[in-house]
Design a protein around this motif. Sequence first.
Motif, mmCIF file in Angstrom:
data_model
loop_
_atom_site.group_PDB
_atom_site.id
_atom_site.type_symbol
_atom_site.label_atom_id
_atom_site.label_comp_id
_atom_site.label_asym_id
_atom_site.label_seq_id
_atom_site.Cartn_x
_atom_site.Cartn_y
_atom_site.Cartn_z
ATOM 1 N N ARG A 1 -32.516 -16.642 -30.460
ATOM 2 C CA ARG A 1 -32.021 -15.519 -31.052
ATOM 3 C C ARG A 1 -30.969 -16.025 -31.944
ATOM 4 N NH1 ARG A 1 -32.999 -12.941 -26.179
ATOM 5 N NH2 ARG A 1 -30.998 -12.864 -25.814
ATOM 6 N N ARG B 1 -31.203 -14.938 -35.793
ATOM 7 C CA ARG B 1 -30.803 -13.729 -35.748
ATOM 8 C C ARG B 1 -30.792 -12.851 -37.230
ATOM 9 N NH1 ARG B 1 -29.403 -9.590 -32.929
ATOM 10 N NH2 ARG B 1 -29.442 -10.617 -31.271
ATOM 11 N N ILE C 1 -39.053 -13.035 -30.700
ATOM 12 C CA ILE C 1 -37.509 -12.765 -30.440
ATOM 13 C C ILE C 1 -37.220 -11.555 -31.368
ATOM 14 C CG2 ILE C 1 -36.949 -14.857 -29.316
ATOM 15 C CD1 ILE C 1 -35.637 -15.380 -32.454
#
Lengths: 562, 562
Positions: free
Chosen positions: A544, A548, A479
């Motif tokens: 994600r 993140r 990701i």
Amino acid sequence: MHGTMMDTQLTVPTILERIRTQYAPREVVSLLVAGRDEAGNPIAHKHRTTYGQVADRARRLAGGLLGLGLQKGDRVATLAVNSFRHLEAYLGVPSAGLVLHTVNIRLHPEQIGWILNHAEDRVLLIENVFAAMIPTIKAACPRLEHILILGPTPQPIPLPGVHDYDTFVMGSEPLTRYPDLNEHDAAAMCYTSGTTGNPKGVIYTHRSTVLHSIVSAPKDALNVGERDSVLPIVPMFHVNAWGLPYTCALYGAKQVYAGVFSDGRTVATLLQDEAVTITAGVPTIWMGLLAELDRAAAAGEPYQLSGLERLVVGGSAAPESMIRAFQRHKLDMLQAWGMTETHPLGTASGVPVGVDPTSDEGFALRAKQGRPVPLIELGLIDEAGQPLPHDGQTMGRLIIRGPWVANAYFKGEGQSNFFEIDGQLWFDTGDIATLDDRGYMHIQDRAKDLIKSGGEWISSVDLENAIMAHPAVAQCAVIAMDHPKWDERPLAVVVPREGQSVTHAELVDFIAPKFARWWLPDATVMAESLPIGATGKFLKRELREQYRGHSAAQTESAPERQ
Amino acid sequence: MHGTMMDTQLTVPTILERIRTQYAPREVVSLLVAGRDEAGNPIAHKHRTTYGQVADRARRLAGGLLGLGLQKGDRVATLAVNSFRHLEAYLGVPSAGLVLHTVNIRLHPEQIGWILNHAEDRVLLIENVFAAMIPTIKAACPRLEHILILGPTPQPIPLPGVHDYDTFVMGSEPLTRYPDLNEHDAAAMCYTSGTTGNPKGVIYTHRSTVLHSIVSAPKDALNVGERDSVLPIVPMFHVNAWGLPYTCALYGAKQVYAGVFSDGRTVATLLQDEAVTITAGVPTIWMGLLAELDRAAAAGEPYQLSGLERLVVGGSAAPESMIRAFQRHKLDMLQAWGMTETHPLGTASGVPVGVDPTSDEGFALRAKQGRPVPLIELGLIDEAGQPLPHDGQTMGRLIIRGPWVANAYFKGEGQSNFFEIDGQLWFDTGDIATLDDRGYMHIQDRAKDLIKSGGEWISSVDLENAIMAHPAVAQCAVIAMDHPKWDERPLAVVVPREGQSVTHAELVDFIAPKFARWWLPDATVMAESLPIGATGKFLKRELREQYRGHSAAQTESAPERQ
């Protein structure tokens, strides 16, 4: 027009009539739930019936539904697993001029209620194992007039409009004269998984269902014929189990259904005992089967699967390492690609003449999603909508058109996904892919999962497939993590195989020969499992959100920089 | 309709675009005529090209024809043998929105002129070997504006409007944007053989051509895929060579064409040298091949045909003895049935699960015409138009419907062959057949060839097939002769194998165990050959005229009476 060809309509009753008049003795086998063991796990009971019986009951179901006052085009929902009863609904509901609305059983009850209301379903066929949900559903869906329970329940459910399906079917007169149907009439519908926004409905027509069934049969697609025994592990509640219930019925292939069971041992045993020749499922199912085949072979008690000619894999990209692993068991895996919006069959990844399917070139081709089946066209466009070259290198948004591709969503939602080029309608798949001069399509990523690093695109799928070939890796998702200079950089989330471990440096060394240096993940984090959504795909959105803000500095090993 | 599936049209350019974009390197092999030997027989030259080249030239042909001022729907005739150039016309003419009209080269020039005029053809593509007919055709067909000669001629033909095809094609710009086509637009046409009355035109649409191509491919039909090499001996000038040029192109199979050559030795050599996997032809062709295979095997130099998976036979009923004879060479023969009016594929005679194809039951099933392919419906009616049971015993007139069955002849002729039952249109095939409860259809006779003896029907086809199993018989036709008491009685016309002889009594003894006593022929006459028509079938009408007044007393042996 006079003096040309008959305008015979392509409709689902054609399929029902074939099993009734040509293939009546052919078997349909279903694993049903006979009870629960002490741990609460379902115990399987094997049920056998014939196409002749299925056809009779499908026509009774059709007659019974019309007897309830349903009108042409009304929706009949199913919340059901793979079994002969679901097959009866596949054939009987559209043959009555009604619309078969298969609902994904893995959705949250609240989403199920939302979808039933959005589709304005009048009748619901619900599997007995989900009967506990009936009061909730009834409360949430006031339009729902009747609920038919598929299979026995410990005791009757004394709610108005709730019936036992078998009693209802056998108490109804069979429909012997089908309503006048235009091939463009709706036959079935399915909602997209809706990982972003509300689910959207896709309506399959009689024409698209019949065309899809015929195009699926030849050997360069699924290779279905009367002598086959087919086990669709892919669920009937999602995209018509890739159309296999219809294709198999049209061609008279035996159908085998695993119901609620999808573990490696049950699947392997069923493949062996029912002499299955063709089976189809998503990569996660095949991972489980592979582990069981490896275990049995190592234990010196291999399954006898010499008649199994083809494992079809789709739903997510199949890593080349998995295709190679099955080949070691002398099993041929064929990759196919499609979407809810494409019925689903769009491409199949056979190997052209002159290429050995078990050579490196052969495996590389088989790891692509393949070439379009007849009547499907693919294209690539850039972000401005301009066409891109089919050179096997240039990545672009994949667009598709054909007679079993949606022209819009139900109630006209999501219109931005449909657009015209030179007067021809196309659907934007949301995938990023390459196309080559032989027509091979290779998905690089979902557009939303692409990693945009310094203005360039990195394919998370390519990285995942390379990492999953490492012997210590069970699962992997790559990701995007935020990066102050490059905007985004790849992060690998890895589930190691039981009892094994691996470091970021080892993984990067392992895959480095295959990629440009700036593609390599900056970091790797280990996880116990990956979140999986209702259609069996990794939920990258959740990952994600979780990672993140992750930075390479937080990980176990030093990052590689571009 | 909005919110369902795209209304993408099923059109021939789809097929052309597939060979151009997916299968460009795949070969097309043609035997052309390189000259004549001293006896005037043609000498073969093997020509090789690719689908990429064929696609380019087909698009140039399309562009060139439109450049001549032809309008959508205009007819372009071909008078040509099987070759890559004819294939270019198959793809290019319909892709330009024009109608490919294939004319039977075996017809009398006067009939050819009649048909060209009736179809109002504006352009004719003529094989160089028929170039001598050009002045006659031009004189007979004033509407014909242009004639393109396929292949080189010894010298140019200095007539207005006569061009060399290759020069014309390579001097034209390729059509890169196909005209807007509706799938119900005409794509091709073919005239029936017209053994009674004038020939009648059948118009194939783009839709019927595409559907027929797709339905032909699966393994229970012709089993065509990219890895196949296909030799259609069946002529491209009649019923689109059973659709094989289109089916093979759609699926990327190599195509092999034998041109003017159809003798056993040439066919066997081509099958071997081009690694043919699928071939298709009429029984008379296979008789010739069988003799050559037998000869070569006896001489200890058998052909290597291990890759040949399927010989498709159609056009006339294949005797069980022929199917068994090929099996002795380890070659599988598959019977298929159809007509000019059905594009042609109606049925294919695969063997259902549970039956060994090489058992007596298997051979008996394979000697039937088979079960309908998907989307085709068959029915049986009596002379009053009432439906008859599908019990495998009751003979009736065979009727057919489906999306590639004619709804009328060109210009509305022969309307009595088309009629409605319960609002559904059917075509009366003129065949007498049985249908059984598994869907197997077995042609008993053409209605006009049935022998009506004492108010009961006797199948000439059944008797012929039984007699042809006798080792001394090369060919046999059974026809009706007049009889004062029974109206008609069967007469066998037999061509013995070279150097062999057989008597009426021997033949009757040979077949007696298979038939009711009153079915057995009253007499047998020996002949040197049987008259064969333009589509390769025995001309029974001629035989009946010749022998109508024959009586059993005239024959060599005493008649058997019922």
